[in-house]
Design a protein around this motif. Structure first.
Motif, PDB file in Angstrom:
ATOM      1  N   TYR A 137       0.808  -1.285  -0.043  1.00 35.42           N
ATOM      2  CA  TYR A 137       0.090   0.083  -0.036  1.00 35.42           C
ATOM      3  C   TYR A 137       0.776   1.232   0.067  1.00 35.42           C
ATOM      4  O   TYR A 137       0.324   2.386   0.148  1.00 35.42           O
ATOM      5  CB  TYR A 137      -0.862  -0.155   1.103  1.00 35.42           C
ATOM      6  CG  TYR A 137      -1.716  -1.307   1.326  1.00 35.42           C
ATOM      7  CD1 TYR A 137      -2.730  -1.640   0.496  1.00 35.42           C
ATOM      8  CD2 TYR A 137      -1.388  -2.220   2.143  1.00 35.42           C
ATOM      9  CE1 TYR A 137      -3.689  -2.716   0.331  1.00 35.42           C
ATOM     10  CE2 TYR A 137      -2.185  -3.499   2.288  1.00 35.42           C
ATOM     11  CZ  TYR A 137      -3.250  -3.736   1.166  1.00 35.42           C
ATOM     12  OH  TYR A 137      -3.790  -4.848   1.449  1.00 35.42           O
ATOM     13  N   THR A 138       2.017   1.312  -0.032  1.00 37.88           N
ATOM     14  CA  THR A 138       2.886   2.260   0.147  1.00 37.88           C
ATOM     15  C   THR A 138       3.666   2.243  -1.407  1.00 37.88           C
ATOM     16  O   THR A 138       4.275   1.092  -1.818  1.00 37.88           O
ATOM     17  CB  THR A 138       3.972   2.530   0.964  1.00 37.88           C
ATOM     18  OG1 THR A 138       4.757   1.270   1.158  1.00 37.88           O
ATOM     19  CG2 THR A 138       3.082   2.449   2.554  1.00 37.88           C
ATOM     20  N   THR A 177       3.712  -0.262  10.365  1.00 41.94           N
ATOM     21  CA  THR A 177       2.473   0.417  10.102  1.00 41.94           C
ATOM     22  C   THR A 177       2.430   1.679  10.745  1.00 41.94           C
ATOM     23  O   THR A 177       2.303   2.820  10.271  1.00 41.94           O
ATOM     24  CB  THR A 177       1.195  -0.730  10.273  1.00 41.94           C
ATOM     25  OG1 THR A 177       1.302  -1.868   9.712  1.00 41.94           O
ATOM     26  CG2 THR A 177      -0.082   0.321   9.832  1.00 41.94           C
ATOM     27  N   ASN A 222      -1.631  10.216   5.573  1.00 35.31           N
ATOM     28  CA  ASN A 222      -2.675   9.568   4.330  1.00 35.31           C
ATOM     29  C   ASN A 222      -2.601   8.154   4.458  1.00 35.31           C
ATOM     30  O   ASN A 222      -3.882   7.748   3.587  1.00 35.31           O
ATOM     31  CB  ASN A 222      -2.430  10.184   3.106  1.00 35.31           C
ATOM     32  CG  ASN A 222      -2.512  11.881   3.217  1.00 35.31           C
ATOM     33  OD1 ASN A 222      -3.188  12.430   3.966  1.00 35.31           O
ATOM     34  ND2 ASN A 222      -1.593  12.503   2.427  1.00 35.31           N
ATOM     35  N   LEU A 223      -1.688   7.418   4.838  1.00 36.62           N
ATOM     36  CA  LEU A 223      -1.785   5.921   4.937  1.00 36.62           C
ATOM     37  C   LEU A 223      -2.721   5.370   5.995  1.00 36.62           C
ATOM     38  O   LEU A 223      -3.070   4.137   5.716  1.00 36.62           O
ATOM     39  CB  LEU A 223      -0.644   5.203   4.825  1.00 36.62           C
ATOM     40  CG  LEU A 223       0.624   5.657   3.628  1.00 36.62           C
ATOM     41  CD1 LEU A 223       1.943   5.236   4.157  1.00 36.62           C
ATOM     42  CD2 LEU A 223       0.159   5.000   2.429  1.00 36.62           C
ATOM     43  N   THR A 264      -5.923   5.399   6.574  1.00 40.86           N
ATOM     44  CA  THR A 264      -6.991   4.733   6.218  1.00 40.86           C
ATOM     45  C   THR A 264      -7.014   3.446   5.577  1.00 40.86           C
ATOM     46  O   THR A 264      -7.765   2.715   5.365  1.00 40.86           O
ATOM     47  CB  THR A 264      -8.050   5.787   5.239  1.00 40.86           C
ATOM     48  OG1 THR A 264      -7.055   6.193   4.110  1.00 40.86           O
ATOM     49  CG2 THR A 264      -8.201   6.901   6.135  1.00 40.86           C
ATOM     50  N   LYS A 265      -5.877   3.393   4.563  1.00 42.05           N
ATOM     51  CA  LYS A 265      -5.552   2.257   3.908  1.00 42.05           C
ATOM     52  C   LYS A 265      -5.394   1.169   4.920  1.00 42.05           C
ATOM     53  O   LYS A 265      -5.803  -0.250   4.813  1.00 42.05           O
ATOM     54  CB  LYS A 265      -4.505   2.147   3.037  1.00 42.05           C
ATOM     55  CG  LYS A 265      -4.657   3.163   1.704  1.00 42.05           C
ATOM     56  CD  LYS A 265      -3.680   3.250   0.973  1.00 42.05           C
ATOM     57  CE  LYS A 265      -3.900   4.135  -0.428  1.00 42.05           C
ATOM     58  NZ  LYS A 265      -2.457   4.418  -1.066  1.00 42.05           N
ATOM     59  N   VAL A 273      -8.341   0.021   6.965  1.00 41.76           N
ATOM     60  CA  VAL A 273      -9.323  -1.021   6.595  1.00 41.76           C
ATOM     61  C   VAL A 273      -8.671  -2.350   6.471  1.00 41.76           C
ATOM     62  O   VAL A 273      -9.547  -3.466   6.557  1.00 41.76           O
ATOM     63  CB  VAL A 273      -9.532  -0.435   5.019  1.00 41.76           C
ATOM     64  CG1 VAL A 273     -10.202  -1.432   4.170  1.00 41.76           C
ATOM     65  CG2 VAL A 273     -10.323   0.641   4.923  1.00 41.76           C
ATOM     66  N   HIS A 274      -7.431  -2.586   6.259  1.00 38.90           N
ATOM     67  CA  HIS A 274      -6.897  -3.906   6.210  1.00 38.90           C
ATOM     68  C   HIS A 274      -6.563  -4.542   7.586  1.00 38.90           C
ATOM     69  O   HIS A 274      -6.189  -5.564   7.750  1.00 38.90           O
ATOM     70  CB  HIS A 274      -5.318  -3.823   5.340  1.00 38.90           C
ATOM     71  CG  HIS A 274      -5.997  -3.628   3.958  1.00 38.90           C
ATOM     72  ND1 HIS A 274      -6.617  -4.664   3.113  1.00 38.90           N
ATOM     73  CD2 HIS A 274      -5.994  -2.483   3.065  1.00 38.90           C
ATOM     74  CE1 HIS A 274      -6.841  -3.921   1.936  1.00 38.90           C
ATOM     75  NE2 HIS A 274      -6.349  -3.022   1.775  1.00 38.90           N
TER      76      HIS A 274
END
Length: 114
Positions: free
Chosen positions: A40-41, A68, A77-78, A80-81, A84-85
Motif C-alpha cells: 500500500y506504499t 505500520t 494519508n496511509l 485509512t488504507k 481497512v486492512h
C-alpha cells in the motif's frame, strides 16, 4: 514487542536484531506477513527493528504493527488504507493468571471421592 525505525532509502532493506530479514524470518509466510504493509506504499525505506518476546509468528505480526505505525507517522494519508486492512490492530491475547487453589490458570488438582 517490536521497536521499528524507518528512514527513506533508495531500496528496501530490513535488519532485525542485527540479522538479515531472510535469516530472521526463514519461512515465506512470515516474510509475507511483514512485507504486506508495502503493498500500500510506493516508497522505499531502510528499516531497523528490535524484536523480543513471544514466538516467531507473534514477532512477525508485531513487526508489521510497528512498521505500520511508523509509516503512518511518516505519511498520515496511509492511515485509512491500513485501518481497512486491520494493520493498526494490536493482538490483545495475553497469558491468563494463575488462580488460588489451582495448579495453573484452569488446571485443577486431581479430584478423588475418597
Amino acid at each position: 514487542m517490536a521497536r521499528v525505525r524507518i528512514t527513506p532509502a533508495s531500496k528496501n532493506s530490513i535488519s532485525i536484531n542485527n540479522k538479515e530479514f531472510e535469516v530472521y524470518f526463514p519461512t515465506p509466510v512470515l516474510r509475507k506477513t511483514v512485507l504486506s504493509v508495502f503493498d500500500y506504499t510506493g516508497e522505499k525505506f531502510a528499516i531497523t527493528a528490535k524484536l523480543n518476546g513471544g514466538g516467531i509468528s507473534s514477532q512477525a505480526e508485531a513487526m508489521r504493527h510497528g512498521l505500520t505505525r511508523a509509516l503512518v507517522s511518516f505519511d498520515p494519508n496511509l492511515r485509512t488504507k491500513f485501518k481497512v486492512h486491520g494493520f493498526l490492530k494490536r493482538d490483545p491475547r495475553a497469558k491468563e493468571r494463575r488462580k488460588f487453589g489451582l495448579k495453573k490458570a484452569r488446571k485443577a488438582p486431581k479430584w478423588s471421592k475418597r
